[in-house]
Design a protein around this motif. Structure first.
Motif, PDB file in Angstrom:
ATOM      1  N   ALA A 124       0.964  -0.885  -0.001  1.00  0.00           N
ATOM      2  CA  ALA A 124      -0.050   0.116  -0.542  1.00  0.00           C
ATOM      3  C   ALA A 124       0.661   1.010   0.522  1.00  0.00           C
ATOM      4  CB  ALA A 124      -1.054   0.063   1.255  1.00  0.00           C
ATOM      5  N   ILE A 125       1.950   1.126  -0.962  1.00  0.00           N
ATOM      6  CA  ILE A 125       2.801   2.333  -0.494  1.00  0.00           C
ATOM      7  C   ILE A 125       2.147   3.521  -1.765  1.00  0.00           C
ATOM      8  CG2 ILE A 125       5.264   3.919  -1.491  1.00  0.00           C
ATOM      9  CD1 ILE A 125       6.430   0.919  -1.084  1.00  0.00           C
ATOM     10  N   ALA A 126       1.562   3.466  -2.284  1.00  0.00           N
ATOM     11  CA  ALA A 126       0.618   4.261  -3.106  1.00  0.00           C
ATOM     12  C   ALA A 126      -0.399   4.644  -2.199  1.00  0.00           C
ATOM     13  CB  ALA A 126       0.748   3.742  -4.730  1.00  0.00           C
ATOM     14  N   GLU A 127      -0.580   4.543  -1.476  1.00  0.00           N
ATOM     15  CA  GLU A 127      -2.162   4.700  -0.983  1.00  0.00           C
ATOM     16  C   GLU A 127      -1.695   5.099   0.619  1.00  0.00           C
ATOM     17  OE1 GLU A 127      -3.494   1.335  -3.480  1.00  0.00           O
ATOM     18  OE2 GLU A 127      -1.684   1.435  -2.118  1.00  0.00           O
ATOM     19  N   ALA A 128      -0.302   5.068   1.057  1.00  0.00           N
ATOM     20  CA  ALA A 128      -0.188   5.728   2.070  1.00  0.00           C
ATOM     21  C   ALA A 128       0.647   7.422   1.377  1.00  0.00           C
ATOM     22  CB  ALA A 128       0.898   4.966   2.775  1.00  0.00           C
ATOM     23  N   ASN A 129       1.371   7.694  -0.046  1.00  0.00           N
ATOM     24  CA  ASN A 129       1.543   8.679  -0.459  1.00  0.00           C
ATOM     25  C   ASN A 129       0.159   9.444  -0.767  1.00  0.00           C
ATOM     26  OD1 ASN A 129       4.347   8.037  -0.348  1.00  0.00           O
ATOM     27  ND2 ASN A 129       3.851   6.920  -2.307  1.00  0.00           N
ATOM     28  N   GLU A 130      -0.586   9.162  -1.535  1.00  0.00           N
ATOM     29  CA  GLU A 130      -1.893   9.757  -1.697  1.00  0.00           C
ATOM     30  C   GLU A 130      -2.576  10.482   0.152  1.00  0.00           C
ATOM     31  OE1 GLU A 130      -5.826   8.258  -3.676  1.00  0.00           O
ATOM     32  OE2 GLU A 130      -3.735   6.282  -4.393  1.00  0.00           O
ATOM     33  N   ILE A 131      -2.693   9.546   0.944  1.00  0.00           N
ATOM     34  CA  ILE A 131      -3.312   9.824   2.584  1.00  0.00           C
ATOM     35  C   ILE A 131      -2.445  11.071   2.705  1.00  0.00           C
ATOM     36  CG2 ILE A 131      -3.146   9.159   4.865  1.00  0.00           C
ATOM     37  CD1 ILE A 131      -4.592   6.344   3.778  1.00  0.00           C
ATOM     38  N   ASN A 132      -1.126  10.945   2.642  1.00  0.00           N
ATOM     39  CA  ASN A 132       0.368  11.683   3.218  1.00  0.00           C
ATOM     40  C   ASN A 132      -0.061  13.186   2.518  1.00  0.00           C
ATOM     41  OD1 ASN A 132       1.593  11.211   5.522  1.00  0.00           O
ATOM     42  ND2 ASN A 132       2.097   9.829   3.637  1.00  0.00           N
ATOM     43  N   GLU A 133      -0.362  13.571   1.287  1.00  0.00           N
ATOM     44  CA  GLU A 133      -0.618  14.379   0.152  1.00  0.00           C
ATOM     45  C   GLU A 133      -1.839  15.045   0.267  1.00  0.00           C
ATOM     46  OE1 GLU A 133       0.171  17.247  -3.652  1.00  0.00           O
ATOM     47  OE2 GLU A 133       1.367  15.102  -2.189  1.00  0.00           O
ATOM     48  N   LEU A 134      -3.212  14.272   0.688  1.00  0.00           N
ATOM     49  CA  LEU A 134      -4.090  15.097   1.045  1.00  0.00           C
ATOM     50  C   LEU A 134      -4.040  15.342   2.154  1.00  0.00           C
ATOM     51  CD1 LEU A 134      -7.073  15.031   0.208  1.00  0.00           C
ATOM     52  CD2 LEU A 134      -7.592  13.150   1.444  1.00  0.00           C
ATOM     53  N   ALA A 135      -3.372  14.698   3.558  1.00  0.00           N
ATOM     54  CA  ALA A 135      -3.336  15.262   4.924  1.00  0.00           C
ATOM     55  C   ALA A 135      -2.676  16.822   5.149  1.00  0.00           C
ATOM     56  CB  ALA A 135      -2.824  14.125   5.779  1.00  0.00           C
ATOM     57  N   ARG A 136      -2.000  16.863   3.862  1.00  0.00           N
ATOM     58  CA  ARG A 136      -1.103  17.979   3.853  1.00  0.00           C
ATOM     59  C   ARG A 136      -1.148  18.955   3.061  1.00  0.00           C
ATOM     60  NH1 ARG A 136       3.537  14.374   2.932  1.00  0.00           N
ATOM     61  NH2 ARG A 136       4.667  13.359   4.556  1.00  0.00           N
ATOM     62  N   ASN A 137      -2.818  18.957   2.246  1.00  0.00           N
ATOM     63  CA  ASN A 137      -3.439  20.277   1.251  1.00  0.00           C
ATOM     64  C   ASN A 137      -4.289  20.297   1.037  1.00  0.00           C
ATOM     65  OD1 ASN A 137      -0.297  21.039   0.461  1.00  0.00           O
ATOM     66  ND2 ASN A 137      -0.997  18.270  -0.571  1.00  0.00           N
ATOM     67  N   TRP A 138      -5.447  19.056   1.868  1.00  0.00           N
ATOM     68  CA  TRP A 138      -6.585  19.512   1.283  1.00  0.00           C
ATOM     69  C   TRP A 138      -7.333  20.468   2.611  1.00  0.00           C
ATOM     70  CZ3 TRP A 138     -11.293  17.978   5.330  1.00  0.00           C
ATOM     71  CH2 TRP A 138     -11.159  18.095   6.367  1.00  0.00           C
ATOM     72  N   GLY A 139      -6.390  21.465   2.839  1.00  0.00           N
ATOM     73  CA  GLY A 139      -7.425  22.885   3.726  1.00  0.00           C
ATOM     74  C   GLY A 139      -7.414  22.489   4.988  1.00  0.00           C
ATOM     75  N   ILE A 150       3.802  11.892   9.284  1.00  0.00           N
ATOM     76  CA  ILE A 150       4.032  10.693   8.340  1.00  0.00           C
ATOM     77  C   ILE A 150       2.948   9.735   8.467  1.00  0.00           C
ATOM     78  CG2 ILE A 150       5.516   9.917   6.012  1.00  0.00           C
ATOM     79  CD1 ILE A 150       7.353  11.191   7.238  1.00  0.00           C
ATOM     80  N   TYR A 151       2.284   9.126   7.187  1.00  0.00           N
ATOM     81  CA  TYR A 151       1.210   8.392   7.170  1.00  0.00           C
ATOM     82  C   TYR A 151       1.841   6.714   6.424  1.00  0.00           C
ATOM     83  CZ  TYR A 151      -2.536   5.417   8.338  1.00  0.00           C
ATOM     84  OH  TYR A 151      -3.684   3.960   8.625  1.00  0.00           O
ATOM     85  N   SER A 152       2.354   5.661   7.524  1.00  0.00           N
ATOM     86  CA  SER A 152       3.172   5.025   6.694  1.00  0.00           C
ATOM     87  C   SER A 152       1.907   3.216   5.690  1.00  0.00           C
ATOM     88  CB  SER A 152       3.868   3.567   7.719  1.00  0.00           C
ATOM     89  OG  SER A 152       3.884   2.143   6.975  1.00  0.00           O
ATOM     90  N   SER A 153       2.924   2.351   4.612  1.00  0.00           N
ATOM     91  CA  SER A 153       2.036   1.523   4.014  1.00  0.00           C
ATOM     92  C   SER A 153       1.745   1.001   5.045  1.00  0.00           C
ATOM     93  CB  SER A 153       2.538   1.501   3.426  1.00  0.00           C
ATOM     94  OG  SER A 153       3.941   0.605   3.058  1.00  0.00           O
ATOM     95  N   GLU A 154       2.315   0.716   6.388  1.00  0.00           N
ATOM     96  CA  GLU A 154       1.974  -0.328   7.953  1.00  0.00           C
ATOM     97  C   GLU A 154       1.388  -0.118   8.198  1.00  0.00           C
ATOM     98  OE1 GLU A 154       5.474  -0.643   9.694  1.00  0.00           O
ATOM     99  OE2 GLU A 154       6.705  -1.254   8.325  1.00  0.00           O
ATOM    100  N   TRP A 155       0.504   0.997   7.589  1.00  0.00           N
ATOM    101  CA  TRP A 155      -1.234   0.784   8.909  1.00  0.00           C
ATOM    102  C   TRP A 155      -2.080   0.695   7.673  1.00  0.00           C
ATOM    103  CZ3 TRP A 155       1.652   6.424  10.544  1.00  0.00           C
ATOM    104  CH2 TRP A 155       3.015   5.649  11.251  1.00  0.00           C
ATOM    105  N   PHE A 156      -3.400   1.033   9.180  1.00  0.00           N
ATOM    106  CA  PHE A 156      -5.242   1.173   8.840  1.00  0.00           C
ATOM    107  C   PHE A 156      -5.497   1.089   7.829  1.00  0.00           C
ATOM    108  CE2 PHE A 156      -9.487   0.959  10.246  1.00  0.00           C
ATOM    109  CZ  PHE A 156      -9.532   0.383  10.541  1.00  0.00           C
ATOM    110  N   TRP A 157      -5.509   2.284   7.354  1.00  0.00           N
ATOM    111  CA  TRP A 157      -6.064   2.817   5.929  1.00  0.00           C
ATOM    112  C   TRP A 157      -5.108   2.290   5.078  1.00  0.00           C
ATOM    113  CZ3 TRP A 157     -11.152   4.499   6.862  1.00  0.00           C
ATOM    114  CH2 TRP A 157     -11.275   4.833   8.418  1.00  0.00           C
ATOM    115  N   ALA A 158      -4.129   2.918   4.639  1.00  0.00           N
ATOM    116  CA  ALA A 158      -3.337   3.099   3.262  1.00  0.00           C
ATOM    117  C   ALA A 158      -3.419   0.918   3.076  1.00  0.00           C
ATOM    118  CB  ALA A 158      -1.566   2.917   3.745  1.00  0.00           C
TER     119      ALA A 158
END
Length: 565
Positions: A124-139, A150-158
């Motif tokens: 889930a590396i790509a999905e973790a990257n999406e979560i991090n991108e959104l968390a920093r930029n969604w406003g 930093i959210y990790s690919s090892e974790w729940f939502w990703a």
């Protein structure tokens, strides 16, 4: 009548149960059960970083271990007052509305996506990257700030996001998802619905971005921007979470009969192995407990006053009550510790496995004896040879990122590297470089805590590596430049789980008091050797140079190449 508690510890390869005398912490019985399907490497693909486990391995292990310790001990069933389960994490499982894992239902028995996604699964590396991108930029709120930013690919939502995008059938069938520690706890209970079940504060806070300040899990508005499925799923998860000194429920009649216990046995809220291990090692403020196995989890606790207005950058999480209620639990760690050395052992073993042990010259009995001898001596002989290398000989420089980097600053896309090889480099030189690498990765974690205002005065090591390798532990003490104690118990996480069980059962008033009596003693202590500190500091500088080069150049170049393929 004496009172007893059971700690059940689920590791990556096996589950172990310990039966503890609650009056003095004496280990009455212990039993280990290895996962049969996992041992056969079913449902996994290491080349894709996919590591899944079938829930039947866990249910069978639970029955085998608890039944064994209860029957062998001769302890009356009514005397076993509590059980607490700790597991790896984040290791989520898709379940139906009744809380049954999908892989235990018709049509999903052999589907890896319907099984538990093990902590070290990095699909889930790509999905973790999406979560991090959104968390920093969604406003809005940055929901990763209590996960070190930093959210990790090892974790729940990703992991959930990756699986439901890959498998429509699992997506449609999964009513909810549960962390391994939650599902194992739920499986033992009777008369409690999934909606009313007490989910683990430890699991939710460190891996699912749960926090009281935003009323639980991230809101639907945020999750829906990742995928509408996650927004819908949120309603089938939880709002409140609970610490592991609380009662989740009582043992069901069916399980009581299987295990030789009674329905009066209370089941505590589940937890993660590293946090239970810290409790089993008597963690306190200014102490870092290193759970040293295939990976490491580094656990400390802090008074709320120290971290109320501060988030610790680049670690795995800071969660009120996740280790000891009333204190903030802080978690960091390395994605590979023992795994890095195991990888090197596998590399060196290839000619043995494929040439020596396949030879027709040796009998089957000789091959088995030879294999057993090699297994028992391999790491010890490498350690002895590495320790004997003269200090004036050149040692390669290695990175410990064989499975990515967990902390500081999670990046699972990073890969390991070795440099400074020459014609004089032998296996012990490389082994020593790898030992140095895992020690230097540990130093980066300690430095980050110090830089962020979390003072660490001492370190406690628990686990097989800590107890078995004097060479590694002395190298670690010289690198960290702090004393390191080693917990005497082989089963510190299970012991910590037993501490939680004793509090939940009402035998002790709180976790701190229980751990004073039930926690592990220490069997060894390593002190920094002044004559070697300068040498290790110099090697650490070379590690820093290589790590910066790989992260800024090699990793970046790889991404650019992949983007154009």
């Amino acid at each position: 009548m004496k009172e007893y508690v059971i700690g059940l510890d689920y590791g990556s390869d096996s589950v172990r149960a310990v039966l503890i005398d609650a009056s003095n912490g004496q280990e009455i019985e212990a039993e280990v059960s290895y996962y049969r399907r996992w041992k056969e490497r079913l449902f996994c693909d290491a080349s894709e970083n996919r590591f899944r486990q079938h829930p039947l391995d866990h249910l069978e292990g639970l029955e085998n271990t608890i039944k064994a310790v209860v029957s062998r001990s001769g302890v009356p069933a009514a005397s076993v007052k509590g059980i607490c389960i700790d597991t790896t994490g984040s290791s989520p499982i898709p379940v139906n509305a009744a809380g049954i894992p999908l892989s235990l239902t018709e049509g999903f028995e052999e589907n890896p996506n319907a099984m538990m996604v093990l902590w070290k699964d990095h699909t889930a590396i790509a999905e973790a990257n999406e979560i991090n991108e959104l968390a920093r930029n969604w406003g809005g709120e940055d929901f990763t700030k209590y996960e070190g930013g930093i959210y990790s690919s090892e974790w729940f939502w990703a992991k959930i996001l990756h699986v439901v995008r890959e498998d429509q059938k699992v997506k449609e069938a999964a009513h909810s998802w549960m962390e391994h520690c939650d599902w194992m706890t739920y499986a033992l209970l009777e008369g409690i619905s999934l909606e009313n079940f007490k989910r683990s504060r430890c699991a939710a806070g460190h891996k699912a971005m749960w926090h009281e300040s935003w009323d639980g899990l991230p809101p639907e508005e945020f999750l829906g921007k990742l995928d509408p499925y996650l927004a819908k799923l949120r309603d089938n998860l939880y709002t409140e979470t609970y610490t592991s000194d609380e009662i989740a429920g009582n043992l069901s009649a069916a399980w009581a009969e299987k295990l030789g216990l009674t329905t009066d046995t209370v089941i505590a809220v589940g937890t993660f192995d590293a946090h239970a291990g810290a409790v089993g090692a008597k963690v306190e403020e200014h102490t870092l407990v290193r759970v040293m196995g295939t990976s490491t989890c580094d656990i400390s606790v802090s008074s709320p006053e120290v971290t109320t207005d501060r988030t610790v950058r680049g670690i795995c999480g800071q969660v009120d009550g996740s280790v000891i209620p009333g204190l903030v639990g802080l978690e960091a760690g390395q994605s590979a510790f023992g795994d890095l050395l195991a990888w090197f052992k596998d590399v060196l073993s290839w000619p043995i496995d494929n040439l020596v042990l396949t030879s027709d010259i040796l009998s089957k009995e000789q091959k088995e004896k030879l294999k057993a001898e090699i297994e028992s001596d391999f790491i010890r002989k490498l350690s002895d040879a590495a320790e004997a290398i003269p200090h004036n000989e050149a040692i390669p420089v290695a990175l410990d990122w064989i499975n990515g980097r967990r902390t500081p600053d999670a990046n699972q896309e990073l890969e390991a590297a070795v440099t400074n090889l020459n014609m004089g480099t032998r296996a012990p030189h490389i082994f020593k470089a790898l030992v140095n690498a895992i020690c230097f990765g540990s130093k980066k974690i300690l430095d980050r805590f110090e830089d962020e205002g979390i003072e660490i005065k001492s370190v406690v090591g628990i686990g097989g590596v800590a107890r078995k390798s004097k060479f590694i532990m002395q190298s670690l003490a010289n690198t960290l430049n702090v004393p390191i104690k080693v917990a005497a118990s082989d089963q510190a996480p299970a012991l910590g789980a037993a501490v939680y069980a004793a509090v939940a059962a009402g035998i002790y008033p709180d976790v701190i008091e229980a751990s004073k009596t039930l926690g592990s003693d220490y069997e060894a202590e390593y002190h920094p050797q002044p004559e070697h500190l300068e040498e290790f500091a110099g090697l650490m500088e070379r590690y820093e140079v290589l790590s910066q080069f790989v992260e800024k150049n090699i990793s970046k170049s790889k991404k650019n190449i992949e983007a154009h393929v």
